[in-house]
Write an enzyme that holds these catalytic residues in place. Structure first.
Site, PDB file in Angstrom:
ATOM      1  N   LEU A 190     -14.352 -10.314 -12.545  1.00 58.72           N
ATOM      2  CA  LEU A 190     -12.883 -10.136 -12.233  1.00 58.72           C
ATOM      3  C   LEU A 190     -12.377 -11.266 -11.240  1.00 58.72           C
ATOM      4  O   LEU A 190     -13.263 -11.765 -10.412  1.00 58.72           O
ATOM      5  CB  LEU A 190     -12.594  -8.852 -11.371  1.00 58.72           C
ATOM      6  CG  LEU A 190     -12.716  -7.410 -12.257  1.00 58.72           C
ATOM      7  CD1 LEU A 190     -12.587  -6.378 -11.080  1.00 58.72           C
ATOM      8  CD2 LEU A 190     -11.666  -7.305 -13.128  1.00 58.72           C
ATOM      9  N   ASP A 220      -4.272  -3.956  -2.376  1.00 56.11           N
ATOM     10  CA  ASP A 220      -4.514  -4.855  -3.308  1.00 56.11           C
ATOM     11  C   ASP A 220      -5.870  -4.606  -4.221  1.00 56.11           C
ATOM     12  O   ASP A 220      -6.774  -4.719  -3.695  1.00 56.11           O
ATOM     13  CB  ASP A 220      -4.716  -6.208  -2.482  1.00 56.11           C
ATOM     14  CG  ASP A 220      -3.487  -6.526  -1.612  1.00 56.11           C
ATOM     15  OD1 ASP A 220      -2.435  -6.561  -2.050  1.00 56.11           O
ATOM     16  OD2 ASP A 220      -3.773  -6.849  -0.211  1.00 56.11           O
ATOM     17  N   LEU A 221      -5.480  -4.489  -5.427  1.00 55.55           N
ATOM     18  CA  LEU A 221      -6.516  -4.226  -6.238  1.00 55.55           C
ATOM     19  C   LEU A 221      -7.679  -5.013  -6.098  1.00 55.55           C
ATOM     20  O   LEU A 221      -7.695  -6.352  -6.310  1.00 55.55           O
ATOM     21  CB  LEU A 221      -6.067  -4.032  -7.724  1.00 55.55           C
ATOM     22  CG  LEU A 221      -7.053  -3.465  -8.792  1.00 55.55           C
ATOM     23  CD1 LEU A 221      -7.472  -2.129  -8.539  1.00 55.55           C
ATOM     24  CD2 LEU A 221      -6.336  -3.502 -10.149  1.00 55.55           C
ATOM     25  N   ASP A 222      -9.014  -4.313  -6.028  1.00 56.90           N
ATOM     26  CA  ASP A 222     -10.202  -5.226  -5.706  1.00 56.90           C
ATOM     27  C   ASP A 222     -10.321  -6.435  -4.891  1.00 56.90           C
ATOM     28  O   ASP A 222     -10.929  -7.100  -5.258  1.00 56.90           O
ATOM     29  CB  ASP A 222     -10.762  -5.590  -7.188  1.00 56.90           C
ATOM     30  CG  ASP A 222     -11.050  -4.575  -8.204  1.00 56.90           C
ATOM     31  OD1 ASP A 222     -11.517  -3.414  -7.545  1.00 56.90           O
ATOM     32  OD2 ASP A 222     -10.771  -4.527  -9.296  1.00 56.90           O
ATOM     33  N   GLU A 223      -9.302  -6.243  -3.786  1.00 51.77           N
ATOM     34  CA  GLU A 223      -9.214  -7.303  -2.681  1.00 51.77           C
ATOM     35  C   GLU A 223      -9.629  -6.915  -1.476  1.00 51.77           C
ATOM     36  O   GLU A 223      -9.334  -7.754  -0.536  1.00 51.77           O
ATOM     37  CB  GLU A 223      -7.987  -8.176  -2.956  1.00 51.77           C
ATOM     38  CG  GLU A 223      -7.898  -8.770  -4.645  1.00 51.77           C
ATOM     39  CD  GLU A 223      -6.577  -9.651  -4.457  1.00 51.77           C
ATOM     40  OE1 GLU A 223      -5.987  -9.783  -3.365  1.00 51.77           O
ATOM     41  OE2 GLU A 223      -6.061 -10.168  -5.478  1.00 51.77           O
TER      42      GLU A 223
END
Length: 277
Positions: A190, A220-223
């Site tokens: 990702l 915040d998706l995957d952050e």
């Protein structure tokens, strides 16, 4: 003799360690382990101490507050197993690894339940005598499904929630309900390879490193703040299936290591970063 973990997050100032140690000494407490870090850019001080003795929690917190800068964050956690709920979908490799480590006594945790949105993993989980609940999302809005999941999680009052390849995007409501409690894992592809079978995409690109990242869940998706990462090397001899196997192995290692850091109270959140002591 009680054992506690003292966590302090505050503005840096002269004499902090001396003042903290003086309070601990005055309360007849012993420091068994101690770690400190100062972020020079933000002037922030972090400290984790394992302390032993007969502790009066309210008195100790009051006296520490009096010698520390205003707005200091002080946590005093008894060294004990944390209650945990795991969320899963269909993939078994990460969940199975955690359950084996749990049964072997490697994890300082009480796994209270596994909650999934499919029935696929029920047999696996019940072999470990752990409650399994399936809350299907079929025919439900994301919000309605999530409300049922939240309600079920709250039944167990967990201190940590682990997403073991839980393939659902969480809403802000979920994140706000469990702040700094949700641990997630994702592969290193990702955002380069998104969608169906990222390992096939990576194989076609000749990827040479496969890794995984474990992090707190935020909006915040995957952050979210990263807790642990690792990589393995691959080469042209690897099929995409070999790459997937290597990726799954590193995911297991990364998630279990990050999980243990949370269970041991070694993680401070500092902005969108973490400090590990």
């Amino acid at each position: 003799m009680e054992e506690y973990i003292l966590l302090i997050d505050t503005e840096d100032a002269k004499g902090l360690v001396y003042n903290i140690s003086k309070v601990l000494f005055a309360n007849n407490l012993n420091i068994e382990q101690n770690s400190e870090y100062v972020d020079k850019e933000t002037n922030k001080f972090f400290m984790r101490s394992v302390i032993t003795g007969n502790i009066s929690k309210n008195i100790l917190l009051k006296e520490l507050t009096e010698v520390l800068p205003k707005n200091a964050e002080i946590k005093l956690n008894k060294k004990a197993k944390k209650d945990v709920v795991i969320l899963a979908t269909k993939e078994s490799h990460v969940l199975g690894d955690l359950l084996i480590r749990y049964i072997d006594g490697e994890l300082n945790a009480n796994i209270k339940a596994v909650i999934a949105n499919h029935e696929d993993l029920r047999d696996l989980v019940e072999k470990f005598d752990i409650p399994f609940t399936c809350i299907s999302a079929d025919g439900m809005s994301r919000e309605d499904h999530e409300d049922k999941v939240i309600q079920r999680i709250n039944d167990y009052e967990p201190e940590v929630i682990v997403l073991a390849k839980y393939m659902r995007i969480l809403t802000p409501k979920f994140v706000e309900t469990f702040p700094k409690k949700v641990l997630n894992i994702h592969h290193s592809f990702l955002p380069a390879f998104i969608g169906a079978n990222p390992y096939k995409q990576a194989h076609k690109r000749g990827v040479k490193i496969i890794g995984a990242t474990a992090h707190y869940v935020t909006n915040d998706l995957d952050e979210g703040p990263i807790i642990f990462q690792d990589v393995v090397n691959v080469d042209h001899t690897y099929s995409w299936e070999d790459m997937r196997k290597a990726g799954r192995n590193v995911e297991k290692i990364v998630l279990s290591n990050a999980f243990q850091l949370l269970l041991d109270d070694k993680v401070f959140v500092h902005g969108n970063q973490t400090v590990i002591l």
